[in-house]
Design a protein around this motif. Structure first.
Motif, PDB file in Angstrom:
ATOM      1  N   GLN A  93      16.171 -85.815 -32.776  1.00  0.00           N
ATOM      2  CA  GLN A  93      15.164 -86.840 -32.498  1.00  0.00           C
ATOM      3  C   GLN A  93      14.437 -87.316 -33.752  1.00  0.00           C
ATOM      4  O   GLN A  93      13.615 -88.213 -33.689  1.00  0.00           O
ATOM      5  CB  GLN A  93      14.131 -86.303 -31.507  1.00  0.00           C
ATOM      6  CG  GLN A  93      14.671 -86.097 -30.129  1.00  0.00           C
ATOM      7  CD  GLN A  93      13.637 -85.511 -29.199  1.00  0.00           C
ATOM      8  OE1 GLN A  93      12.436 -85.644 -29.408  1.00  0.00           O
ATOM      9  NE2 GLN A  93      14.101 -84.836 -28.163  1.00  0.00           N
ATOM     10  N   GLY A  94      14.727 -86.714 -34.904  1.00  0.00           N
ATOM     11  CA  GLY A  94      14.118 -87.176 -36.145  1.00  0.00           C
ATOM     12  C   GLY A  94      13.002 -86.297 -36.670  1.00  0.00           C
ATOM     13  O   GLY A  94      12.329 -86.664 -37.638  1.00  0.00           O
ATOM     14  N   PHE A  95      12.781 -85.152 -36.065  1.00  0.00           N
ATOM     15  CA  PHE A  95      11.785 -84.220 -36.585  1.00  0.00           C
ATOM     16  C   PHE A  95      12.379 -83.478 -37.772  1.00  0.00           C
ATOM     17  O   PHE A  95      13.584 -83.242 -37.825  1.00  0.00           O
ATOM     18  CB  PHE A  95      11.378 -83.194 -35.513  1.00  0.00           C
ATOM     19  CG  PHE A  95      10.429 -83.718 -34.480  1.00  0.00           C
ATOM     20  CD1 PHE A  95       9.064 -83.548 -34.616  1.00  0.00           C
ATOM     21  CD2 PHE A  95      10.905 -84.380 -33.363  1.00  0.00           C
ATOM     22  CE1 PHE A  95       8.187 -84.020 -33.659  1.00  0.00           C
ATOM     23  CE2 PHE A  95      10.041 -84.852 -32.396  1.00  0.00           C
ATOM     24  CZ  PHE A  95       8.678 -84.666 -32.545  1.00  0.00           C
ATOM     25  N   TYR A  96      11.542 -83.134 -38.733  1.00  0.00           N
ATOM     26  CA  TYR A  96      11.997 -82.276 -39.825  1.00  0.00           C
ATOM     27  C   TYR A  96      11.021 -81.123 -39.987  1.00  0.00           C
ATOM     28  O   TYR A  96       9.855 -81.206 -39.607  1.00  0.00           O
ATOM     29  CB  TYR A  96      12.181 -83.050 -41.131  1.00  0.00           C
ATOM     30  CG  TYR A  96      10.905 -83.612 -41.722  1.00  0.00           C
ATOM     31  CD1 TYR A  96      10.162 -82.880 -42.640  1.00  0.00           C
ATOM     32  CD2 TYR A  96      10.445 -84.871 -41.367  1.00  0.00           C
ATOM     33  CE1 TYR A  96       8.996 -83.385 -43.184  1.00  0.00           C
ATOM     34  CE2 TYR A  96       9.283 -85.390 -41.896  1.00  0.00           C
ATOM     35  CZ  TYR A  96       8.564 -84.639 -42.804  1.00  0.00           C
ATOM     36  OH  TYR A  96       7.408 -85.137 -43.327  1.00  0.00           O
ATOM     37  N   ARG A  97      11.511 -80.039 -40.530  1.00  0.00           N
ATOM     38  CA  ARG A  97      10.727 -78.812 -40.612  1.00  0.00           C
ATOM     39  C   ARG A  97       9.767 -78.844 -41.792  1.00  0.00           C
ATOM     40  O   ARG A  97      10.166 -79.067 -42.924  1.00  0.00           O
ATOM     41  CB  ARG A  97      11.648 -77.600 -40.727  1.00  0.00           C
ATOM     42  CG  ARG A  97      10.901 -76.295 -40.545  1.00  0.00           C
ATOM     43  CD  ARG A  97      11.863 -75.171 -40.421  1.00  0.00           C
ATOM     44  NE  ARG A  97      11.961 -74.559 -41.754  1.00  0.00           N
ATOM     45  CZ  ARG A  97      12.624 -73.460 -41.995  1.00  0.00           C
ATOM     46  NH1 ARG A  97      13.286 -72.857 -41.047  1.00  0.00           N
ATOM     47  NH2 ARG A  97      12.659 -72.971 -43.200  1.00  0.00           N
ATOM     48  N   LEU A  98       8.492 -78.611 -41.503  1.00  0.00           N
ATOM     49  CA  LEU A  98       7.481 -78.477 -42.541  1.00  0.00           C
ATOM     50  C   LEU A  98       7.319 -77.005 -42.897  1.00  0.00           C
ATOM     51  O   LEU A  98       7.251 -76.644 -44.064  1.00  0.00           O
ATOM     52  CB  LEU A  98       6.142 -79.049 -42.055  1.00  0.00           C
ATOM     53  CG  LEU A  98       4.988 -78.977 -43.042  1.00  0.00           C
ATOM     54  CD1 LEU A  98       5.282 -79.843 -44.255  1.00  0.00           C
ATOM     55  CD2 LEU A  98       3.704 -79.433 -42.381  1.00  0.00           C
ATOM     56  N   GLN A  99       7.245 -76.167 -41.887  1.00  0.00           N
ATOM     57  CA  GLN A  99       7.183 -74.721 -42.034  1.00  0.00           C
ATOM     58  C   GLN A  99       7.951 -74.129 -40.870  1.00  0.00           C
ATOM     59  O   GLN A  99       8.354 -74.835 -39.957  1.00  0.00           O
ATOM     60  CB  GLN A  99       5.738 -74.212 -41.980  1.00  0.00           C
ATOM     61  CG  GLN A  99       4.896 -74.578 -43.162  1.00  0.00           C
ATOM     62  CD  GLN A  99       3.503 -73.986 -43.043  1.00  0.00           C
ATOM     63  OE1 GLN A  99       3.176 -73.291 -42.092  1.00  0.00           O
ATOM     64  NE2 GLN A  99       2.680 -74.274 -44.017  1.00  0.00           N
TER      65      GLN A  99
END
Length: 101
Positions: free
Chosen positions: A30-36
């Motif tokens: 869905q276009g989320f990316y990992r920050l932590q």
């Protein structure tokens, strides 16, 4: 506008691990990316797009665990301060134009 998604999902059994993996793959699709670890972010153009993204996350929610979503403006997101202890890195973090190796 940014969506910051926090989640805490159990991974004690094989079925829970599969649900976790499926959820994370769905977020990335869905276009989320990992920050932590367990914190993902997605950029949205406006509130309508953010609501649509939240709806899509609801569709892939696992049965167990906790998922929270925080909506913040781009200005609020830009004011995040990243605090590091004593990082050990080979990356140069100065603005000097000449680097002697």
């Amino acid at each position: 506008m940014r969506l910051i998604l926090f989640f805490d999902l159990p991974v004690t059994s094989d079925s829970e691990r599969r649900a976790y993996t499926k959820f994370v793959k769905g977020l990335k699709k869905q276009g989320f990316y990992r920050l932590q670890y367990s914190v993902y972010i997605k950029l949205n153009m406006d509130d309508r797009a953010a609501q649509s993204s939240i709806k899509q996350v609801r569709e892939i929610l696992p049965n167990d665990g906790l998922v929270s979503i925080l909506k913040v403006t781009e200005k609020q997101f830009a004011s995040i301060e990243y605090l590091l202890g004593t990082p050990e890195t080979d990356v140069l973090t100065t603005d000097e134009r000449i680097v002697t190796l």
